[in-house]
Design an enzyme around this catalytic site. Sequence first.
Site, PDB file in Angstrom:
ATOM      1  N   ARG A  99       6.974 -28.633   0.539  1.00  0.00           N
ATOM      2  CA  ARG A  99       7.779 -27.408   0.658  1.00  0.00           C
ATOM      3  C   ARG A  99       7.618 -26.470  -0.535  1.00  0.00           C
ATOM      4  NH1 ARG A  99      13.094 -30.623   2.242  1.00  0.00           N
ATOM      5  NH2 ARG A  99      11.833 -32.236   1.262  1.00  0.00           N
ATOM      6  N   ARG A 118       9.958 -26.595  10.707  1.00  0.00           N
ATOM      7  CA  ARG A 118       9.569 -25.540   9.750  1.00  0.00           C
ATOM      8  C   ARG A 118       9.121 -24.275  10.500  1.00  0.00           C
ATOM      9  NH1 ARG A 118       7.975 -29.456   5.405  1.00  0.00           N
ATOM     10  NH2 ARG A 118      10.044 -30.394   5.215  1.00  0.00           N
ATOM     11  N   GLU A 133       5.651 -43.935  -2.094  1.00  0.00           N
ATOM     12  CA  GLU A 133       6.669 -42.876  -2.205  1.00  0.00           C
ATOM     13  C   GLU A 133       8.075 -43.391  -1.881  1.00  0.00           C
ATOM     14  OE1 GLU A 133       6.178 -39.524   0.464  1.00  0.00           O
ATOM     15  OE2 GLU A 133       7.703 -38.357  -0.570  1.00  0.00           O
ATOM     16  N   LYS A 169       4.665 -41.777  -6.056  1.00  0.00           N
ATOM     17  CA  LYS A 169       5.171 -40.441  -5.703  1.00  0.00           C
ATOM     18  C   LYS A 169       6.694 -40.491  -5.717  1.00  0.00           C
ATOM     19  CE  LYS A 169       4.973 -36.817  -2.203  1.00  0.00           C
ATOM     20  NZ  LYS A 169       4.082 -36.026  -1.348  1.00  0.00           N
ATOM     21  N   SER A 175       8.691 -32.661  -3.954  1.00  0.00           N
ATOM     22  CA  SER A 175       9.620 -31.593  -4.365  1.00  0.00           C
ATOM     23  C   SER A 175      11.012 -31.799  -3.770  1.00  0.00           C
ATOM     24  CB  SER A 175       9.058 -30.203  -4.049  1.00  0.00           C
ATOM     25  OG  SER A 175       8.823 -30.013  -2.676  1.00  0.00           O
ATOM     26  N   GLY A 176      11.108 -32.371  -2.599  1.00  0.00           N
ATOM     27  CA  GLY A 176      12.383 -32.871  -2.084  1.00  0.00           C
ATOM     28  C   GLY A 176      13.454 -31.857  -1.733  1.00  0.00           C
ATOM     29  N   GLY A 177      13.085 -30.572  -1.589  1.00  0.00           N
ATOM     30  CA  GLY A 177      14.100 -29.572  -1.266  1.00  0.00           C
ATOM     31  C   GLY A 177      14.449 -28.677  -2.443  1.00  0.00           C
TER      32      GLY A 177
HETATM   33  P1  13P Z   1       8.322 -32.176  -0.264  1.00  0.00           P
HETATM   34  O1  13P Z   1       7.544 -31.733  -1.485  1.00  0.00           O
HETATM   35  O2  13P Z   1       8.639 -31.048   0.679  1.00  0.00           O
HETATM   36  O3  13P Z   1       9.499 -33.032  -0.613  1.00  0.00           O
HETATM   37  O4  13P Z   1       7.348 -33.091   0.577  1.00  0.00           O
HETATM   38  C1  13P Z   1       6.634 -34.065  -0.069  1.00  0.00           C
HETATM   39  C2  13P Z   1       6.406 -35.181   0.845  1.00  0.00           C
HETATM   40  O5  13P Z   1       5.306 -35.641   0.997  1.00  0.00           O
HETATM   41  C3  13P Z   1       7.564 -35.753   1.542  1.00  0.00           C
HETATM   42  O6  13P Z   1       7.205 -36.952   2.116  1.00  0.00           O
END
Ligand code: 13P
Length: 326
Positions: free
Chosen positions: A282, A21, A165, A207, A249-251
């Site tokens: 993100r 990042r 998650e 999550k 959020s995943g991208g």
């Molecule tokens: P993002 O919201 O960027 O997907 O990250 C969340 C997270 O904890 C990924 O493991």
Amino acid sequence: MLADNKGLLAMDESTPTANKRLEARHIPPTEAARLAWRRLIVTAPGLSEGIGGAILYDETIRQTLADGSPIAKALADYGIIPGIKVDASTVPLPNHSGEVMTEGPDGLRKRLQEYKSMGARFTKWRAVINIGSGLPSRAAIDTNAQTLALYAAFCQEADLVPIVEPEVLMDGDHSLQRCAEVTTEVLHSVFDRLYRMGVDYGGMILKPNMVLSGKASAVQAGIDEVAEATVTCLLRTVPASVGGVAFLSGGQTPDQATLHLNAMHRDYGKLLPWPLTFSFSRAVQQPAMDAWAGKEANTAEAQRLLTTYTNRNRVARQGAYQDETA
Ligand code: 13P
């Protein structure tokens, strides 16, 4: 932790991810830069208005603010509960090309005691499922579900709240429908294994990913379709006694993630048996990190953006967010 319409802040990027990042913004990927960024986040004025808990990484829970106070203690003093990522990242799943498993159960009981003594009150473990031709395999789903359940049981034994998650990635050209099928299958398996492992649903947070069209798909589902598919999938798979659900959020872009969360609450809020909130990295950090660009002079503006984006999601959690770009 999820009260008052707050969400969680994922600031638990592993060192390679954090460096990626930074490099994307031409900031040298050093420990000093990672620390400066994380100090900026923790000291952002008003962060606790929208954030009830923050997930740290091993490096960060051992670091301090400029005044010497440990970061976990500083968060707690600001009213934000500190948590910690405890998995050891993914490795290829043997015999299954294109699939991964998460490492980390070995020695976990001991690590949990150390993190607890450093102030962590909850934990996170991420499993990754890929969608592709013939993927995911039964082996990938079962292995990851079992490991998540084992992790959650270790955490509850240590009196720490596990965030479970299982992330179905948005990479690929699959349809919304395919993502819904896979996410449903994965969540069914995860709750089956959690049950067999004796995990108390009320003392854990799920999550999940949102149900989305694959990033490379020519057909991209709209906001309302995503909200409907995601809520339908969760209502079919997540027991009502689960303590909370907090999305990754995943991208997705910050706007997409917020609009999706907002539509779920606006249209289905009364149907939801659990608190449904965000645990983004993100989608809340991106605009702030762009503005910061590694320069101390930009700190105040970056902090302002960080709280702007976290507070937007707090409003979305009430189904009351107005899209400024619409
Ligand atoms: P993002 O919201 O960027 O997907 O990250 C969340 C997270 O904890 C990924 O493991």
